[in-house]
Design a protein around this motif. Structure first.
Motif, mmCIF file in Angstrom:
data_model
loop_
_atom_site.group_PDB
_atom_site.id
_atom_site.type_symbol
_atom_site.label_atom_id
_atom_site.label_comp_id
_atom_site.label_asym_id
_atom_site.label_seq_id
_atom_site.Cartn_x
_atom_site.Cartn_y
_atom_site.Cartn_z
ATOM 1 N N GLY A 33 0.825 -1.201 0.000
ATOM 2 C CA GLY A 33 0.000 0.000 0.000
ATOM 3 C C GLY A 33 0.855 1.244 0.000
ATOM 4 O O GLY A 33 2.092 1.171 0.026
ATOM 5 N N GLY A 34 0.210 2.404 -0.048
ATOM 6 C CA GLY A 34 0.879 3.675 0.132
ATOM 7 C C GLY A 34 2.155 3.854 -0.658
ATOM 8 O O GLY A 34 3.222 4.034 -0.073
ATOM 9 N N VAL A 35 2.064 3.860 -1.991
ATOM 10 C CA VAL A 35 3.257 4.136 -2.797
ATOM 11 C C VAL A 35 3.673 5.590 -2.610
ATOM 12 O O VAL A 35 4.858 5.918 -2.615
ATOM 13 N N TYR A 36 2.700 6.466 -2.444
ATOM 14 C CA TYR A 36 2.934 7.874 -2.091
ATOM 15 C C TYR A 36 3.865 8.618 -3.058
ATOM 16 O O TYR A 36 4.708 9.428 -2.632
ATOM 17 N N SER A 37 3.778 8.312 -4.352
ATOM 18 C CA SER A 37 4.614 8.976 -5.370
ATOM 19 C C SER A 37 6.101 8.669 -5.213
ATOM 20 O O SER A 37 6.941 9.419 -5.720
ATOM 21 N N ASN A 38 6.411 7.574 -4.521
ATOM 22 C CA ASN A 38 7.808 7.171 -4.323
ATOM 23 C C ASN A 38 8.196 6.221 -5.457
ATOM 24 O O ASN A 38 8.045 5.002 -5.352
ATOM 25 N N ASP A 64 -3.667 4.837 -2.415
ATOM 26 C CA ASP A 64 -2.721 5.942 -2.232
ATOM 27 C C ASP A 64 -1.439 5.690 -3.014
ATOM 28 O O ASP A 64 -0.329 5.721 -2.465
ATOM 29 N N ILE A 65 -1.602 5.480 -4.311
ATOM 30 C CA ILE A 65 -0.453 5.411 -5.212
ATOM 31 C C ILE A 65 0.246 6.764 -5.219
ATOM 32 O O ILE A 65 1.469 6.856 -5.296
ATOM 33 N N VAL A 66 -0.532 7.820 -5.122
ATOM 34 C CA VAL A 66 -0.018 9.193 -5.093
ATOM 35 C C VAL A 66 0.037 9.682 -3.654
ATOM 36 O O VAL A 66 -0.824 9.350 -2.836
ATOM 37 N N GLY A 67 1.060 10.491 -3.347
ATOM 38 C CA GLY A 67 1.169 11.020 -1.984
ATOM 39 C C GLY A 67 2.329 11.972 -1.808
ATOM 40 O O GLY A 67 2.577 12.834 -2.643
ATOM 41 N N TYR A 68 3.063 11.764 -0.729
ATOM 42 C CA TYR A 68 3.992 12.751 -0.198
ATOM 43 C C TYR A 68 5.239 13.028 -1.032
ATOM 44 O O TYR A 68 5.872 14.068 -0.887
ATOM 45 N N CYS A 69 5.641 12.093 -1.870
ATOM 46 C CA CYS A 69 6.956 12.175 -2.526
ATOM 47 C C CYS A 69 6.899 12.957 -3.839
ATOM 48 O O CYS A 69 5.857 13.498 -4.220
ATOM 49 N N ALA A 70 8.028 12.991 -4.556
ATOM 50 C CA ALA A 70 8.231 14.000 -5.603
ATOM 51 C C ALA A 70 7.824 13.594 -7.005
ATOM 52 O O ALA A 70 7.841 14.435 -7.901
ATOM 53 N N GLN A 71 7.456 12.322 -7.239
ATOM 54 C CA GLN A 71 7.243 11.893 -8.618
ATOM 55 C C GLN A 71 5.870 11.229 -8.827
ATOM 56 O O GLN A 71 5.775 10.050 -9.185
ATOM 57 N N LEU A 250 15.120 14.209 -4.169
ATOM 58 C CA LEU A 250 14.115 14.755 -5.076
ATOM 59 C C LEU A 250 13.025 15.511 -4.327
ATOM 60 O O LEU A 250 12.427 16.457 -4.850
ATOM 61 N N MET A 251 12.748 15.094 -3.088
ATOM 62 C CA MET A 251 11.715 15.749 -2.284
ATOM 63 C C MET A 251 12.182 17.101 -1.748
ATOM 64 O O MET A 251 11.359 17.957 -1.411
ATOM 65 N N ASN A 252 13.469 17.296 -1.657
ATOM 66 C CA ASN A 252 14.007 18.588 -1.200
ATOM 67 C C ASN A 252 14.032 19.564 -2.371
ATOM 68 O O ASN A 252 15.086 20.017 -2.828
ATOM 69 N N ASN A 253 12.837 19.890 -2.865
ATOM 70 C CA ASN A 253 12.720 20.720 -4.067
ATOM 71 C C ASN A 253 12.192 22.119 -3.777
ATOM 72 O O ASN A 253 11.867 22.873 -4.695
ATOM 73 N N GLY A 254 12.095 22.457 -2.499
ATOM 74 C CA GLY A 254 11.620 23.787 -2.126
ATOM 75 C C GLY A 254 10.112 23.927 -2.124
ATOM 76 O O GLY A 254 9.590 24.996 -1.791
#
Length: 289
Positions: A33-38, A64-71, A250-254
């Protein structure tokens, strides 16, 4: 072989739910579960499935394939290419409906709520129409039979997609889900922590999430495998390592919360505000399955 060319679609008209029935599955089934955009975690999990010869139709995500991460865009597209199964998580529902928030049921004004006001619009801005179409096509639930047991996949719970259910959650709260779905096994996600609870031949199984660590002080992430090789319903939780340094970088993108980027490398959540006392007390001390 665990493959069916035609799936059955069921509509629970009482709750306006779209449900896919996969029929009878056999051999190993990979749950996560929870791929979170990772993207890096998803790439690694796909390679694990391929290593063990688990076909895409036997790989099932709790949402929740989409979530907290950058991609988010790349992650949805890889999921599409892979051909794995998934139900819609609350994030997919909100994105599909063009909602203004993630629908995670965070307390208004909480840190998690504040962070969601950064990552959710970021995800909205990155997703193509094709990815939104993929998300919009996800069912609310998946059903299948495995080793003679009836299984239903939910996100939070059958009644409430955003309900946080943990190992410490009383059985009296979990139990109605089995009656409502006429299932022996509930496979669930949303809470971010792996666990299993079994009472009177009914099993609540959360495989964990792959997009974020389990607040255990470890960068590895969690999934589970069902195995019917001895004609019985068996399951086992597993962890895997992936290129978490790239994910965090990648998540440290401002734009995205730097706190979540830090969690990727520390294995510790920024806060435990959504956790019950039992799970909160385990922060950094490992997972109690």
């Amino acid at each position: 072989m665990g493959h069916r060319d035609v799936y059955s679609f069921i509509f629970d008209t009482r709750m306006d739910k779209k449900i896919i029935d996969l029929g009878t599955l056999s051999r190993k089934v990979l749950l996560f579960g929870g791929v979170y955009s990772n993207l890096q975690a998803l790439e690694k999990l796909k390679s694990i499935a391929e290593k063990y010869g688990i076909p895409p139709e036997n790989c099932i995500c709790t949402g929740d394939i989409v979530g907290y991460c950058a991609q988010p865009e790349e992650t949805v597209q890889l999921f599409k290419i892979w051909g794995a199964q998934s139900i819609a998580g609350n994030v997919e529902i909100q994105l599909r409906d063009g909602a203004e928030d993630c629908g995670c049921d965070f307390k208004e004004g909480s840190r998690c709520d504040g962070f969601s006001q950064l990552w959710y619009p970021y995800a909205q801005s990155k997703l193509s129409k094709n990815s939104l179409d993929v998300i919009s096509g996800l069912p609310d639930h998946i059903k299948f039979t495995y080793a003679g047991k009836k299984v239903t996949v939910v996100h939070g719970s059958y009644v409430n997609i955003s309900e946080f259910i943990y190992k410490s959650t009383p059985w009296e709260i979990k139990a109605p889900n089995f009656g409502a779905t006429q299932s022996d096994v509930i496979i669930a996600g949303h809470c971010g922590l792996p666990f299993a609870t079994e009472v009177a031949d009914k099993l609540w199984l959360n495989p964990g999430v792959i997009g974020m660590p389990a607040n255990d002080g470890n960068t590895e992430v969690w999934y589970a495998i069902l195995d019917d090789s001895n004609s019985a319903f068996n399951f086992e939780h597993h962890t895997f390592a992936y290129n978490y340094k790239l994910t965090s970088e990648l998540m440290n993108n401002g734009v995205l919360p730097k706190e979540y980027a830090r969690t990727i490398v520390t294995g510790i959540w920024d806060n435990t505000e959504i956790l019950p006392p039992f799970e909160s007390g385990l922060q950094g001390f490992g997972v109690k399955l």
